[in-house]
Scaffold this motif. Sequence first.
Motif, PDB file in Angstrom:
ATOM      1  N   PRO A   1     -37.030 -62.304 -18.764  1.00 37.05           N
ATOM      2  CA  PRO A   1     -36.658 -61.183 -19.636  1.00 37.05           C
ATOM      3  C   PRO A   1     -37.375 -61.287 -20.989  1.00 37.05           C
ATOM      4  CG  PRO A   1     -34.836 -62.733 -19.369  1.00 37.05           C
ATOM      5  CD  PRO A   1     -35.891 -63.155 -18.420  1.00 37.05           C
ATOM      6  N   ASP A   2     -37.442 -60.130 -21.647  1.00 43.48           N
ATOM      7  CA  ASP A   2     -38.165 -60.083 -22.930  1.00 43.48           C
ATOM      8  C   ASP A   2     -37.654 -61.133 -23.916  1.00 43.48           C
ATOM      9  OD1 ASP A   2     -39.744 -58.008 -22.069  1.00 43.48           O
ATOM     10  OD2 ASP A   2     -38.722 -56.449 -23.237  1.00 43.48           O
ATOM     11  N   THR A   3     -36.339 -61.334 -23.944  1.00 38.79           N
ATOM     12  CA  THR A   3     -35.794 -62.292 -24.910  1.00 38.79           C
ATOM     13  C   THR A   3     -36.342 -63.701 -24.664  1.00 38.79           C
ATOM     14  OG1 THR A   3     -33.878 -62.465 -23.444  1.00 38.79           O
ATOM     15  CG2 THR A   3     -33.640 -61.082 -25.418  1.00 38.79           C
ATOM     16  N   LEU A   4     -36.511 -64.052 -23.396  1.00 39.84           N
ATOM     17  CA  LEU A   4     -36.987 -65.398 -23.085  1.00 39.84           C
ATOM     18  C   LEU A   4     -38.499 -65.520 -23.316  1.00 39.84           C
ATOM     19  CD1 LEU A   4     -35.698 -68.016 -22.329  1.00 39.84           C
ATOM     20  CD2 LEU A   4     -35.685 -67.300 -19.929  1.00 39.84           C
ATOM     21  N   VAL A   5     -39.221 -64.433 -23.086  1.00 39.11           N
ATOM     22  CA  VAL A   5     -40.654 -64.438 -23.421  1.00 39.11           C
ATOM     23  C   VAL A   5     -40.802 -64.607 -24.941  1.00 39.11           C
ATOM     24  CG1 VAL A   5     -42.803 -63.117 -23.424  1.00 39.11           C
ATOM     25  CG2 VAL A   5     -41.273 -62.997 -21.435  1.00 39.11           C
ATOM     26  N   ALA A   6     -39.973 -63.887 -25.686  1.00 39.02           N
ATOM     27  CA  ALA A   6     -40.026 -64.002 -27.152  1.00 39.02           C
ATOM     28  C   ALA A   6     -39.696 -65.431 -27.587  1.00 39.02           C
ATOM     29  CB  ALA A   6     -39.055 -63.011 -27.795  1.00 39.02           C
TER      30      ALA A   6
ATOM     31  N   GLU B   1     -52.265 -71.546 -29.613  1.00 44.20           N
ATOM     32  CA  GLU B   1     -52.622 -71.533 -28.183  1.00 44.20           C
ATOM     33  C   GLU B   1     -51.428 -72.007 -27.344  1.00 44.20           C
ATOM     34  OE1 GLU B   1     -57.425 -72.476 -28.293  1.00 44.20           O
ATOM     35  OE2 GLU B   1     -56.003 -74.134 -28.500  1.00 44.20           O
ATOM     36  N   HIS B   2     -50.767 -73.034 -27.819  1.00 43.74           N
ATOM     37  CA  HIS B   2     -49.621 -73.588 -27.088  1.00 43.74           C
ATOM     38  C   HIS B   2     -48.507 -72.547 -26.942  1.00 43.74           C
ATOM     39  CE1 HIS B   2     -46.330 -76.156 -25.939  1.00 43.74           C
ATOM     40  NE2 HIS B   2     -45.699 -75.957 -27.086  1.00 43.74           N
ATOM     41  N   MET B   3     -48.166 -71.887 -28.020  1.00 45.03           N
ATOM     42  CA  MET B   3     -47.063 -70.923 -27.959  1.00 45.03           C
ATOM     43  C   MET B   3     -47.455 -69.690 -27.142  1.00 45.03           C
ATOM     44  SD  MET B   3     -44.882 -71.269 -31.481  1.00 45.03           S
ATOM     45  CE  MET B   3     -46.099 -70.828 -32.712  1.00 45.03           C
ATOM     46  N   LEU B   4     -48.707 -69.262 -27.257  1.00 45.11           N
ATOM     47  CA  LEU B   4     -49.165 -68.115 -26.457  1.00 45.11           C
ATOM     48  C   LEU B   4     -49.193 -68.476 -24.967  1.00 45.11           C
ATOM     49  CD1 LEU B   4     -51.953 -66.897 -28.884  1.00 45.11           C
ATOM     50  CD2 LEU B   4     -49.956 -65.550 -28.200  1.00 45.11           C
ATOM     51  N   GLN B   5     -49.572 -69.702 -24.652  1.00 44.19           N
ATOM     52  CA  GLN B   5     -49.540 -70.135 -23.248  1.00 44.19           C
ATOM     53  C   GLN B   5     -48.104 -70.185 -22.721  1.00 44.19           C
ATOM     54  OE1 GLN B   5     -51.716 -73.740 -22.277  1.00 44.19           O
ATOM     55  NE2 GLN B   5     -53.516 -73.084 -23.426  1.00 44.19           N
ATOM     56  N   ALA B   6     -47.182 -70.645 -23.548  1.00 39.08           N
ATOM     57  CA  ALA B   6     -45.776 -70.692 -23.120  1.00 39.08           C
ATOM     58  C   ALA B   6     -45.262 -69.282 -22.828  1.00 39.08           C
ATOM     59  CB  ALA B   6     -44.923 -71.371 -24.188  1.00 39.08           C
ATOM     60  N   ALA B   7     -45.610 -68.340 -23.687  1.00 39.07           N
ATOM     61  CA  ALA B   7     -45.182 -66.948 -23.472  1.00 39.07           C
ATOM     62  C   ALA B   7     -45.811 -66.379 -22.200  1.00 39.07           C
ATOM     63  CB  ALA B   7     -45.561 -66.100 -24.682  1.00 39.07           C
ATOM     64  N   ALA B   8     -47.070 -66.714 -21.953  1.00 40.64           N
ATOM     65  CA  ALA B   8     -47.744 -66.228 -20.742  1.00 40.64           C
ATOM     66  C   ALA B   8     -47.070 -66.785 -19.487  1.00 40.64           C
ATOM     67  CB  ALA B   8     -49.220 -66.621 -20.777  1.00 40.64           C
ATOM     68  N   LEU B   9     -46.658 -68.041 -19.534  1.00 42.24           N
ATOM     69  CA  LEU B   9     -45.966 -68.642 -18.383  1.00 42.24           C
ATOM     70  C   LEU B   9     -44.621 -67.950 -18.151  1.00 42.24           C
ATOM     71  CD1 LEU B   9     -46.791 -72.394 -19.104  1.00 42.24           C
ATOM     72  CD2 LEU B   9     -47.547 -71.072 -17.111  1.00 42.24           C
ATOM     73  N   ALA B  10     -43.935 -67.614 -19.236  1.00 38.02           N
ATOM     74  CA  ALA B  10     -42.658 -66.897 -19.114  1.00 38.02           C
ATOM     75  C   ALA B  10     -42.887 -65.528 -18.473  1.00 38.02           C
ATOM     76  CB  ALA B  10     -42.011 -66.757 -20.491  1.00 38.02           C
ATOM     77  N   GLN B  11     -43.920 -64.855 -18.900  1.00 37.99           N
ATOM     78  CA  GLN B  11     -44.224 -63.538 -18.327  1.00 37.99           C
ATOM     79  C   GLN B  11     -44.605 -63.654 -16.849  1.00 37.99           C
ATOM     80  OE1 GLN B  11     -47.103 -61.836 -21.156  1.00 37.99           O
ATOM     81  NE2 GLN B  11     -45.544 -60.302 -21.635  1.00 37.99           N
ATOM     82  N   ALA B  12     -45.310 -64.706 -16.515  1.00 43.45           N
ATOM     83  CA  ALA B  12     -45.738 -64.894 -15.120  1.00 43.45           C
ATOM     84  C   ALA B  12     -44.539 -65.066 -14.192  1.00 43.45           C
ATOM     85  CB  ALA B  12     -46.660 -66.105 -15.017  1.00 43.45           C
ATOM     86  N   GLU B  13     -43.426 -65.527 -14.745  1.00 42.25           N
ATOM     87  CA  GLU B  13     -42.191 -65.655 -13.946  1.00 42.25           C
ATOM     88  C   GLU B  13     -41.279 -64.446 -14.131  1.00 42.25           C
ATOM     89  OE1 GLU B  13     -40.009 -69.294 -14.219  1.00 42.25           O
ATOM     90  OE2 GLU B  13     -41.786 -70.535 -13.975  1.00 42.25           O
TER      91      GLU B  13
ATOM     92  N   ARG C   1     -38.132 -74.858 -21.665  1.00 41.35           N
ATOM     93  CA  ARG C   1     -38.664 -76.215 -21.813  1.00 41.35           C
ATOM     94  C   ARG C   1     -39.773 -76.495 -20.802  1.00 41.35           C
ATOM     95  NH1 ARG C   1     -39.318 -79.672 -25.802  1.00 41.35           N
ATOM     96  NH2 ARG C   1     -41.081 -80.685 -24.812  1.00 41.35           N
ATOM     97  N   ARG C   2     -39.587 -76.006 -19.583  1.00 47.30           N
ATOM     98  CA  ARG C   2     -40.613 -76.265 -18.558  1.00 47.30           C
ATOM     99  C   ARG C   2     -41.905 -75.524 -18.895  1.00 47.30           C
ATOM    100  NH1 ARG C   2     -37.955 -79.139 -14.622  1.00 47.30           N
ATOM    101  NH2 ARG C   2     -35.798 -78.568 -14.171  1.00 47.30           N
ATOM    102  N   TRP C   3     -41.789 -74.301 -19.448  1.00 46.87           N
ATOM    103  CA  TRP C   3     -43.004 -73.600 -19.874  1.00 46.87           C
ATOM    104  C   TRP C   3     -43.646 -74.343 -21.052  1.00 46.87           C
ATOM    105  CZ3 TRP C   3     -39.251 -68.959 -20.032  1.00 46.87           C
ATOM    106  CH2 TRP C   3     -39.061 -68.480 -18.739  1.00 46.87           C
ATOM    107  N   ASP C   4     -42.806 -74.798 -21.953  1.00 47.37           N
ATOM    108  CA  ASP C   4     -43.292 -75.566 -23.109  1.00 47.37           C
ATOM    109  C   ASP C   4     -44.131 -76.761 -22.629  1.00 47.37           C
ATOM    110  OD1 ASP C   4     -43.568 -76.929 -25.507  1.00 47.37           O
ATOM    111  OD2 ASP C   4     -41.428 -77.241 -25.820  1.00 47.37           O
ATOM    112  N   ASP C   5     -43.617 -77.490 -21.668  1.00 48.07           N
ATOM    113  CA  ASP C   5     -44.307 -78.692 -21.182  1.00 48.07           C
ATOM    114  C   ASP C   5     -45.618 -78.355 -20.469  1.00 48.07           C
ATOM    115  OD1 ASP C   5     -42.276 -80.382 -22.117  1.00 48.07           O
ATOM    116  OD2 ASP C   5     -41.096 -80.110 -20.287  1.00 48.07           O
ATOM    117  N   SER C   6     -45.672 -77.178 -19.844  1.00 49.15           N
ATOM    118  CA  SER C   6     -46.869 -76.800 -19.090  1.00 49.15           C
ATOM    119  C   SER C   6     -47.907 -76.089 -19.956  1.00 49.15           C
ATOM    120  CB  SER C   6     -46.490 -75.870 -17.931  1.00 49.15           C
ATOM    121  OG  SER C   6     -45.623 -76.525 -17.037  1.00 49.15           O
TER     122      SER C   6
END
Length: 190
Positions: free
Chosen positions: A51-56, A36-48, A160-165
């Motif tokens: 780029p694909d590399t950073l979402v990955a 759940e944590h990693m999927l949430q981090a990816a979702a936050l990256a997509q919301a901003e 890191r900021r997505w990780d924390d959120s």
Amino acid sequence: MNKPTPDPHDIIDLIADIFERRGAEAYAGEALTVAEHMLQAAALAQAEAAPDTLVAAALLHDIGHFASEFGEYSPEDTEDKHHDDSGANLLVGHFPPAVTECVRLHVAAKRYLCATESAYYDTLSAASKHSLLLQGGPMSAAEIDAFHRLALHQDAVRLRRWDDSAKVAGLRTATFESFKPLLQRVIVRI
Ligand SMILES: [Fe+2]
């Protein structure tokens, strides 16, 4: 000797298998699972619109918590297991540096932000504050200088900021399966 070209399906299947078998494990000290944590981090990256590399990288940043599966650590290991390095090392050769080095730097980015933003530390979860001590605490001035010289340091800070959120208990996110096409695109770019 040339390194054999990795089969993109192999690494994605391996990661999918890890998410399926291990993803339901509690994320140490947090109120949600690692998956759940990693999927949430990816979702936050997509919301901003990252780029694909950073979402990955966001999606895979904590994969190193499962690195003991790959024989990198002995049972005697305690405390900090350097999941940043083990996760990046698992992905090297399959993903470009824009992914692997952001995974590798996501702990360094926490240490960086603790040293450079006075309010940042208080935003961390209790577990993350505790692991900070094991990870070396806030960066020194010399470490900050070295971090600034890394080409990907700003991306690592974003991650890191997505990780924390990405620690919201019960939040529904997309499935790992839905990220497979994105991972495929990133791998193909090597
Ligand atoms: Fe994380």
